[in-house]
Motif scaffolding. Structure first.
Motif, PDB file in Angstrom:
ATOM      1  N   VAL A   1       0.828  -1.201   0.000  1.00 37.45           N
ATOM      2  CA  VAL A   1       0.000   0.000   0.000  1.00 37.45           C
ATOM      3  C   VAL A   1       0.865   1.256   0.000  1.00 37.45           C
ATOM      4  CG1 VAL A   1      -1.926  -1.123   1.164  1.00 37.45           C
ATOM      5  CG2 VAL A   1      -0.167  -0.022   2.513  1.00 37.45           C
ATOM      6  N   ARG A   2       0.244   2.380  -0.334  1.00 39.16           N
ATOM      7  CA  ARG A   2       0.902   3.682  -0.261  1.00 39.16           C
ATOM      8  C   ARG A   2       0.683   4.278   1.117  1.00 39.16           C
ATOM      9  NH1 ARG A   2       0.073   7.256  -5.639  1.00 39.16           N
ATOM     10  NH2 ARG A   2       0.793   5.703  -7.124  1.00 39.16           N
ATOM     11  N   SER A   3       1.668   5.001   1.585  1.00 39.02           N
ATOM     12  CA  SER A   3       1.490   5.688   2.858  1.00 39.02           C
ATOM     13  C   SER A   3       0.684   6.958   2.635  1.00 39.02           C
ATOM     14  CB  SER A   3       2.847   6.028   3.482  1.00 39.02           C
ATOM     15  OG  SER A   3       3.505   6.977   2.683  1.00 39.02           O
ATOM     16  N   LEU A   4       0.155   7.499   3.719  1.00 41.56           N
ATOM     17  CA  LEU A   4      -0.606   8.736   3.624  1.00 41.56           C
ATOM     18  C   LEU A   4       0.320   9.908   3.318  1.00 41.56           C
ATOM     19  CD1 LEU A   4      -2.987   8.385   6.680  1.00 41.56           C
ATOM     20  CD2 LEU A   4      -3.552   8.082   4.284  1.00 41.56           C
ATOM     21  N   GLY A   5      -0.159  10.849   2.548  1.00 38.38           N
ATOM     22  CA  GLY A   5       0.599  12.049   2.256  1.00 38.38           C
ATOM     23  C   GLY A   5       0.487  13.056   3.389  1.00 38.38           C
ATOM     24  N   PHE A   6       1.227  14.138   3.264  1.00 39.31           N
ATOM     25  CA  PHE A   6       1.253  15.165   4.305  1.00 39.31           C
ATOM     26  C   PHE A   6      -0.132  15.751   4.538  1.00 39.31           C
ATOM     27  CE2 PHE A   6       1.649  19.699   5.369  1.00 39.31           C
ATOM     28  CZ  PHE A   6       2.254  19.578   6.609  1.00 39.31           C
ATOM     29  N   PHE A   7      -0.812  16.142   3.467  1.00 38.21           N
ATOM     30  CA  PHE A   7      -2.129  16.765   3.608  1.00 38.21           C
ATOM     31  C   PHE A   7      -3.190  15.755   4.052  1.00 38.21           C
ATOM     32  CE2 PHE A   7       0.028  19.678   0.643  1.00 38.21           C
ATOM     33  CZ  PHE A   7      -0.020  20.810   1.439  1.00 38.21           C
ATOM     34  N   ASP A   8      -3.014  14.478   3.708  1.00 40.76           N
ATOM     35  CA  ASP A   8      -3.951  13.454   4.183  1.00 40.76           C
ATOM     36  C   ASP A   8      -3.875  13.296   5.700  1.00 40.76           C
ATOM     37  OD1 ASP A   8      -4.781  12.930   1.585  1.00 40.76           O
ATOM     38  OD2 ASP A   8      -3.205  11.426   1.279  1.00 40.76           O
ATOM     39  N   VAL A   9      -2.670  13.367   6.249  1.00 37.73           N
ATOM     40  CA  VAL A   9      -2.492  13.271   7.698  1.00 37.73           C
ATOM     41  C   VAL A   9      -3.120  14.486   8.387  1.00 37.73           C
ATOM     42  CG1 VAL A   9      -0.784  13.235   9.552  1.00 37.73           C
ATOM     43  CG2 VAL A   9      -0.427  11.862   7.502  1.00 37.73           C
ATOM     44  N   ILE A  10      -2.924  15.680   7.823  1.00 37.08           N
ATOM     45  CA  ILE A  10      -3.512  16.899   8.393  1.00 37.08           C
ATOM     46  C   ILE A  10      -5.041  16.827   8.334  1.00 37.08           C
ATOM     47  CG2 ILE A  10      -3.689  19.402   8.126  1.00 37.08           C
ATOM     48  CD1 ILE A  10      -0.981  18.469   9.161  1.00 37.08           C
ATOM     49  N   LYS A  11      -5.574  16.395   7.201  1.00 35.63           N
ATOM     50  CA  LYS A  11      -7.020  16.285   7.035  1.00 35.63           C
ATOM     51  C   LYS A  11      -7.617  15.276   8.027  1.00 35.63           C
ATOM     52  CE  LYS A  11      -8.156  14.871   3.019  1.00 35.63           C
ATOM     53  NZ  LYS A  11      -8.607  14.468   1.684  1.00 35.63           N
TER      54      LYS A  11
END
Length: 123
Positions: free
Chosen positions: A104-114
Protein backbone atom coordinates in the motif's frame (compact mmCIF):
# COMPACT_ATOMS: atom_id res chain seq x y z
CA UNK A 1 29.16 -14.76 10.13
CA UNK A 2 25.39 -14.70 9.80
CA UNK A 3 23.61 -17.55 8.06
CA UNK A 4 21.13 -16.46 5.40
CA UNK A 5 17.58 -17.79 5.51
CA UNK A 6 17.29 -17.74 1.69
CA UNK A 7 18.21 -20.65 -0.54
CA UNK A 8 17.70 -18.71 -3.79
CA UNK A 9 18.51 -15.00 -4.05
CA UNK A 10 16.52 -12.78 -6.44
CA UNK A 11 18.00 -9.36 -5.66
CA UNK A 12 20.91 -7.85 -3.74
CA UNK A 13 21.08 -4.05 -3.59
CA UNK A 14 22.72 -1.36 -1.45
CA UNK A 15 20.33 0.11 1.10
CA UNK A 16 19.90 2.04 4.33
CA UNK A 17 18.00 0.87 7.39
CA UNK A 18 16.18 3.60 9.33
CA UNK A 19 15.50 1.56 12.46
CA UNK A 20 17.82 3.29 14.95
CA UNK A 21 20.38 5.61 13.46
CA UNK A 22 20.95 5.09 9.76
CA UNK A 23 22.71 1.80 9.11
CA UNK A 24 24.22 1.25 5.68
CA UNK A 25 24.29 -2.21 4.18
CA UNK A 26 22.69 -4.49 1.64
CA UNK A 27 19.18 -5.84 1.15
CA UNK A 28 18.82 -9.42 0.00
CA UNK A 29 15.48 -10.64 -1.31
CA UNK A 30 15.09 -14.36 -1.79
CA UNK A 31 12.67 -17.24 -1.71
CA UNK A 32 12.42 -17.47 2.10
CA UNK A 33 12.42 -13.84 3.19
CA UNK A 34 13.73 -10.28 3.30
CA UNK A 35 17.20 -9.69 4.78
CA UNK A 36 19.26 -6.63 5.62
CA UNK A 37 22.96 -6.96 6.45
CA UNK A 38 24.99 -4.08 7.87
CA UNK A 39 28.26 -3.41 6.03
CA UNK A 40 30.35 -2.51 9.06
CA UNK A 41 29.00 -4.65 11.87
CA UNK A 42 28.04 -8.19 10.87
CA UNK A 43 26.09 -8.63 14.12
CA UNK A 44 23.53 -6.00 13.03
CA UNK A 45 21.20 -7.75 10.65
CA UNK A 46 17.46 -8.05 10.05
CA UNK A 47 15.83 -11.21 8.73
CA UNK A 48 12.09 -11.21 8.03
CA UNK A 49 10.48 -14.41 6.67
CA UNK A 50 7.69 -13.88 4.13
CA UNK A 51 5.18 -15.57 6.47
CA UNK A 52 5.85 -12.84 9.06
CA UNK A 53 5.23 -9.89 6.68
CA UNK A 54 1.83 -8.26 7.20
CA UNK A 55 2.12 -5.43 4.66
CA UNK A 56 4.58 -3.24 2.79
CA UNK A 57 4.04 0.52 2.97
CA UNK A 58 5.66 2.71 0.31
CA UNK A 59 6.07 6.46 0.58
CA UNK A 60 5.26 7.66 -2.95
CA UNK A 61 5.96 11.23 -4.06
CA UNK A 62 5.43 13.14 -7.33
CA UNK A 63 2.75 10.74 -8.61
CA UNK A 64 4.96 7.67 -8.45
CA UNK A 65 8.12 9.19 -9.88
CA UNK A 66 10.05 8.98 -6.59
CA UNK A 67 9.84 6.51 -3.72
CA UNK A 68 12.16 7.78 -0.97
CA UNK A 69 11.53 4.94 1.49
CA UNK A 70 9.38 1.93 2.22
CA UNK A 71 8.43 0.08 5.37
CA UNK A 72 7.76 -3.56 6.15
CA UNK A 73 5.09 -4.10 8.78
CA UNK A 74 5.38 -7.47 10.49
CA UNK A 75 2.74 -9.42 12.34
CA UNK A 76 4.57 -9.46 15.70
CA UNK A 77 7.67 -7.25 15.73
CA UNK A 78 6.54 -3.86 14.44
CA UNK A 79 7.60 -1.85 11.42
CA UNK A 80 11.02 -1.69 9.76
CA UNK A 81 11.84 1.24 7.45
CA UNK A 82 14.36 1.07 4.59
CA UNK A 83 15.53 3.06 1.59
CA UNK A 84 17.58 1.79 -1.32
CA UNK A 85 19.17 2.86 -4.58
CA UNK A 86 16.40 1.47 -6.78
CA UNK A 87 13.26 1.10 -4.65
CA UNK A 88 11.00 0.19 -7.56
CA UNK A 89 13.17 -2.84 -8.31
CA UNK A 90 13.02 -3.88 -4.64
CA UNK A 91 9.24 -3.51 -4.47
CA UNK A 92 8.80 -5.49 -7.71
CA UNK A 93 10.97 -8.29 -6.32
CA UNK A 94 8.93 -8.33 -3.10
CA UNK A 95 5.67 -8.46 -5.08
CA UNK A 96 6.52 -12.01 -6.19
CA UNK A 97 6.30 -13.26 -2.59
CA UNK A 98 3.75 -10.87 -1.05
CA UNK A 99 0.14 -10.40 -2.13
CA UNK A 100 -0.06 -7.17 -4.19
CA UNK A 101 -3.10 -6.14 -2.10
CA UNK A 102 -0.80 -6.01 0.96
CA UNK A 103 1.46 -3.44 -0.72
CA UNK A 104 0.00 0.00 0.00
CA UNK A 105 0.90 3.68 -0.26
CA UNK A 106 1.49 5.69 2.86
CA UNK A 107 -0.61 8.74 3.62
CA UNK A 108 0.60 12.05 2.26
CA UNK A 109 1.25 15.16 4.30
CA UNK A 110 -2.13 16.76 3.61
CA UNK A 111 -3.95 13.45 4.18
CA UNK A 112 -2.49 13.27 7.70
CA UNK A 113 -3.51 16.90 8.39
CA UNK A 114 -7.02 16.28 7.04
CA UNK A 115 -7.41 13.14 9.16
CA UNK A 116 -6.32 15.07 12.26
CA UNK A 117 -8.88 17.81 11.67
CA UNK A 118 -11.65 15.27 11.11
CA UNK A 119 -10.89 13.51 14.38
CA UNK A 120 -10.60 16.80 16.24
CA UNK A 121 -14.05 18.02 15.15
CA UNK A 122 -15.85 14.67 15.43
CA UNK A 123 -15.53 14.69 19.23
Amino acid sequence: MVQSINTKVDLVIDATSHIRASDYGQIMIGDKGFEFFNKRDKRKFIQIPWEEVDSVIASVLFKGKWIPRYAIKTKRNGTYTFSSKDPKKVLRAMREYIDPNDMVRSLGFFDVIKRGFKRKFQK
